[in-house]
Motif scaffolding. Sequence first.
Motif, PDB file in Angstrom:
ATOM      1  N   THR A  96       9.098  -9.393  -8.370  1.00  0.00           N
ATOM      2  CA  THR A  96       8.892  -8.954  -6.991  1.00  0.00           C
ATOM      3  C   THR A  96       8.832 -10.157  -6.073  1.00  0.00           C
ATOM      4  O   THR A  96       8.414 -11.244  -6.473  1.00  0.00           O
ATOM      5  CB  THR A  96       7.588  -8.137  -6.855  1.00  0.00           C
ATOM      6  OG1 THR A  96       6.511  -8.918  -7.339  1.00  0.00           O
ATOM      7  CG2 THR A  96       7.669  -6.841  -7.626  1.00  0.00           C
ATOM      8  N   PRO A  98       8.321 -11.584  -1.715  1.00  0.00           N
ATOM      9  CA  PRO A  98       7.406 -11.441  -0.578  1.00  0.00           C
ATOM     10  C   PRO A  98       7.530 -10.079   0.116  1.00  0.00           C
ATOM     11  O   PRO A  98       6.538  -9.517   0.561  1.00  0.00           O
ATOM     12  CB  PRO A  98       7.814 -12.568   0.365  1.00  0.00           C
ATOM     13  CG  PRO A  98       8.548 -13.546  -0.482  1.00  0.00           C
ATOM     14  CD  PRO A  98       9.160 -12.764  -1.608  1.00  0.00           C
ATOM     15  N   GLU A 100       8.242  -7.115  -1.138  1.00  0.00           N
ATOM     16  CA  GLU A 100       7.530  -6.072  -1.880  1.00  0.00           C
ATOM     17  C   GLU A 100       6.021  -6.223  -1.736  1.00  0.00           C
ATOM     18  O   GLU A 100       5.309  -5.253  -1.552  1.00  0.00           O
ATOM     19  CB  GLU A 100       7.929  -6.080  -3.367  1.00  0.00           C
ATOM     20  CG  GLU A 100       9.320  -5.567  -3.642  1.00  0.00           C
ATOM     21  CD  GLU A 100      10.393  -6.632  -3.493  1.00  0.00           C
ATOM     22  OE1 GLU A 100      10.069  -7.827  -3.275  1.00  0.00           O
ATOM     23  OE2 GLU A 100      11.579  -6.267  -3.585  1.00  0.00           O
ATOM     24  N   TRP A 101       5.523  -7.467  -1.838  1.00  0.00           N
ATOM     25  CA  TRP A 101       4.081  -7.683  -1.723  1.00  0.00           C
ATOM     26  C   TRP A 101       3.580  -7.320  -0.330  1.00  0.00           C
ATOM     27  O   TRP A 101       2.523  -6.710  -0.177  1.00  0.00           O
ATOM     28  CB  TRP A 101       3.719  -9.123  -2.076  1.00  0.00           C
ATOM     29  CG  TRP A 101       3.771  -9.327  -3.554  1.00  0.00           C
ATOM     30  CD1 TRP A 101       4.768  -9.936  -4.256  1.00  0.00           C
ATOM     31  CD2 TRP A 101       2.824  -8.859  -4.513  1.00  0.00           C
ATOM     32  NE1 TRP A 101       4.493  -9.893  -5.608  1.00  0.00           N
ATOM     33  CE2 TRP A 101       3.308  -9.242  -5.790  1.00  0.00           C
ATOM     34  CE3 TRP A 101       1.626  -8.173  -4.438  1.00  0.00           C
ATOM     35  CZ2 TRP A 101       2.623  -8.952  -6.960  1.00  0.00           C
ATOM     36  CZ3 TRP A 101       0.948  -7.893  -5.608  1.00  0.00           C
ATOM     37  CH2 TRP A 101       1.438  -8.279  -6.846  1.00  0.00           C
ATOM     38  N   LYS A 102       4.352  -7.683   0.685  1.00  0.00           N
ATOM     39  CA  LYS A 102       3.959  -7.341   2.059  1.00  0.00           C
ATOM     40  C   LYS A 102       3.970  -5.827   2.244  1.00  0.00           C
ATOM     41  O   LYS A 102       3.068  -5.243   2.830  1.00  0.00           O
ATOM     42  CB  LYS A 102       4.908  -7.998   3.055  1.00  0.00           C
ATOM     43  CG  LYS A 102       4.542  -7.739   4.495  1.00  0.00           C
ATOM     44  CD  LYS A 102       5.485  -8.457   5.437  1.00  0.00           C
ATOM     45  CE  LYS A 102       5.110  -8.140   6.864  1.00  0.00           C
ATOM     46  NZ  LYS A 102       6.056  -8.743   7.806  1.00  0.00           N
ATOM     47  N   MET A 104       3.654  -3.479  -0.096  1.00  0.00           N
ATOM     48  CA  MET A 104       2.572  -2.867  -0.851  1.00  0.00           C
ATOM     49  C   MET A 104       1.228  -3.067  -0.157  1.00  0.00           C
ATOM     50  O   MET A 104       0.404  -2.163  -0.091  1.00  0.00           O
ATOM     51  CB  MET A 104       2.518  -3.429  -2.278  1.00  0.00           C
ATOM     52  CG  MET A 104       3.634  -2.916  -3.166  1.00  0.00           C
ATOM     53  SD  MET A 104       3.468  -3.449  -4.879  1.00  0.00           S
ATOM     54  CE  MET A 104       4.050  -5.131  -4.796  1.00  0.00           C
ATOM     55  N   ALA A 105       1.010  -4.262   0.392  1.00  0.00           N
ATOM     56  CA  ALA A 105      -0.245  -4.524   1.100  1.00  0.00           C
ATOM     57  C   ALA A 105      -0.330  -3.663   2.343  1.00  0.00           C
ATOM     58  O   ALA A 105      -1.399  -3.140   2.684  1.00  0.00           O
ATOM     59  CB  ALA A 105      -0.339  -6.006   1.462  1.00  0.00           C
TER      60      ALA A 105
END
Length: 111
Positions: A96, A98, A100-102, A104-105
């Motif tokens: 994953t 940045p 995807e992480w952004k 998801m957050a």
Amino acid sequence: MSSAETLTPAADARTERRAKRIAKHLTAFSKQHGGSADGVVEYVGQAATRIVVVGADGSWGDQVAPSYAVGRRAAELAGITLHDSFEGELGLKVRTGPYEWKRMAGIQLGG
């Protein structure tokens, strides 16, 4: 009698054409991301199936097919190694970034 046994020749030919069209995209993804891919075919609902693929480099993507039969056949034509579920070994291969992480957050935080 299974649903596969009740297909007419025309329906069978239509399934094959649709599968070949989707397989082109899956094959291109595989070539672009390490030459091979693993995946899983999942029901989305009565009218669609999702093919989730993970390339050898950890990149992932998906394609939507109109039926489970079309999705499974497309994966077979593309040479995708199919798994029963998107857990364990297959899930660990996913890389994953940045985005995807952004995303998801943002979902967790109500964004």
